[in-house]
Design a protein around this motif. Structure first.
Motif, short mmCIF file in Angstrom:
data_model
loop_
_atom_site.label_atom_id
_atom_site.label_comp_id
_atom_site.label_asym_id
_atom_site.label_seq_id
_atom_site.Cartn_x
_atom_site.Cartn_y
_atom_site.Cartn_z
N THR A 14 47.88 0.59 62.51
CA THR A 14 48.52 -0.71 62.70
C THR A 14 48.43 -1.16 64.16
O THR A 14 48.14 -2.33 64.46
N ALA A 15 48.69 -0.21 65.08
CA ALA A 15 48.63 -0.54 66.50
C ALA A 15 47.23 -0.94 66.92
O ALA A 15 47.04 -1.90 67.69
N GLU A 16 46.20 -0.23 66.41
CA GLU A 16 44.82 -0.55 66.76
C GLU A 16 44.40 -1.88 66.19
O GLU A 16 43.67 -2.65 66.83
N GLN A 17 44.85 -2.19 64.97
CA GLN A 17 44.53 -3.48 64.38
C GLN A 17 45.16 -4.61 65.18
O GLN A 17 44.52 -5.65 65.42
N ARG A 18 46.41 -4.42 65.62
CA ARG A 18 47.08 -5.43 66.43
C ARG A 18 46.34 -5.63 67.75
O ARG A 18 46.11 -6.76 68.19
N ARG A 19 45.96 -4.52 68.37
CA ARG A 19 45.23 -4.61 69.64
C ARG A 19 43.88 -5.29 69.43
O ARG A 19 43.44 -6.10 70.26
N GLN A 25 44.36 -9.04 69.15
CA GLN A 25 44.64 -9.62 70.47
C GLN A 25 43.39 -9.72 71.31
O GLN A 25 43.16 -10.74 71.99
N ARG A 66 52.31 8.81 61.16
CA ARG A 66 51.70 8.70 62.47
C ARG A 66 50.36 7.98 62.38
O ARG A 66 50.04 7.12 63.20
N GLU A 74 50.85 4.27 61.72
CA GLU A 74 51.28 3.58 62.94
C GLU A 74 50.12 3.37 63.90
O GLU A 74 49.99 2.31 64.52
N LEU A 75 49.25 4.39 64.02
CA LEU A 75 48.09 4.27 64.91
C LEU A 75 47.14 3.18 64.42
O LEU A 75 46.64 2.38 65.21
#
Length: 252
Positions: free
Chosen positions: A49-54, A57, A43, A46-47
């Motif tokens: 990775t999602a924050e890095q992607r955001r 962007q 978890r 995943e968090l």
């Protein structure tokens, strides 16, 4: 005293055993046959990775909007002398502020964690896991020493840093302007290599870090780069300042 403690522990142990069994059953029921620790790690990964992607962007969108604003400002400068003058002043200060690339001789410092013990190994007595990793203070000590040594521009990993950049570490990862990095950490400073090396050698904080390098195997390397090109700073700049509070009324 031992004769008193034995009966006390004898009555407590069954209670502890019952509580441990209850907690184990509850954990097994909650996990439903899976590892709670592994679920937690997944978890968190995943968090992150999602924050890095955001973050990537948002930085791309910020650069696009800033480029658009610069274009509008330059277009307005063609028709307004005040805007043109302000733009020329901004262009003049851009290099000193870190908003343009910088090329020159540099010194690169690399900091790295010590090798981790193997599965069957144990840490030496008195050594903590924290002793084997690079900390925020270690990175900041290098940054401070390089600025003190007359660095004209600086880069950490692949990002240009300026006077308002903040260096933060979480565990053994470095967070810089929303991007997470793992060791080894590389700090590159453009300037006179001799002065920069002298400043590193004069730092008390770096001297302490180098003791850990000798004792526990942390990484520390300094090398001269004859020609380094540091990218421009592309982050946002939020200026903060202090104000003098008004004097309280007499008798207050």
């Amino acid at each position: 005293m031992s004769s008193v403690r034995r009966p006390a522990w004898g009555s407590i142990i069954p209670v502890l055993t019952l509580l441990a069994g209850t907690l184990f059953a509850a954990s097994a029921s909650t996990a439903r046959g899976t590892s709670l620790r592994e679920q937690g790690r997944t978890r968190i990964t995943e968090l992150i990775t999602a924050e890095q992607r955001r973050g990537r962007q948002e930085r791309a969108e910020y650069r696009r909007l800033r480029h658009q604003v610069d274009g509008i400002s330059r277009e307005a400068g063609r028709h307004d002398a005040r805007v043109k003058k302000a733009q020329e002043e901004a262009d003049r200060l851009a290099a000193a502020a870190g908003f343009t690339p910088f090329t020159g001789r540099a010194v690169r410092v690399t900091l790295d964690d010590a090798p981790q013990p193997g599965p069957g190994d144990h840490l030496p007595r008195g050594v903590r896991p924290d002793d084997l990793v690079v900390h925020q203070g270690d990175v900041q000590a290098v940054v401070n020493a390089l600025w003190a040594g007359g660095a004209r521009a600086m880069q950490i990993m692949d990002q240009r840093v300026i006077s308002t950049s903040a260096v933060r570490c979480v565990g053994n990862t470095l967070i810089l302007q929303g991007v997470v990095y793992s060791p080894p950490f590389r700090i590159t400073a453009a300037g006179d290599p001799d002065r920069l090396r002298t400043a590193l050698g004069a730092s008390r904080e770096i001297a302490v870090y180098r003791e850990y390098v000798r004792e526990y195997g942390l990484g520390y390397a300094v090398r001269t780069v004859e020609r380094a090109t540091l990218p421009p700073y592309t982050g946002n700049v939020t200026m903060k300042h202090a104000t003098v509070p008004a004097e309280p009324p007499e008798g207050g």
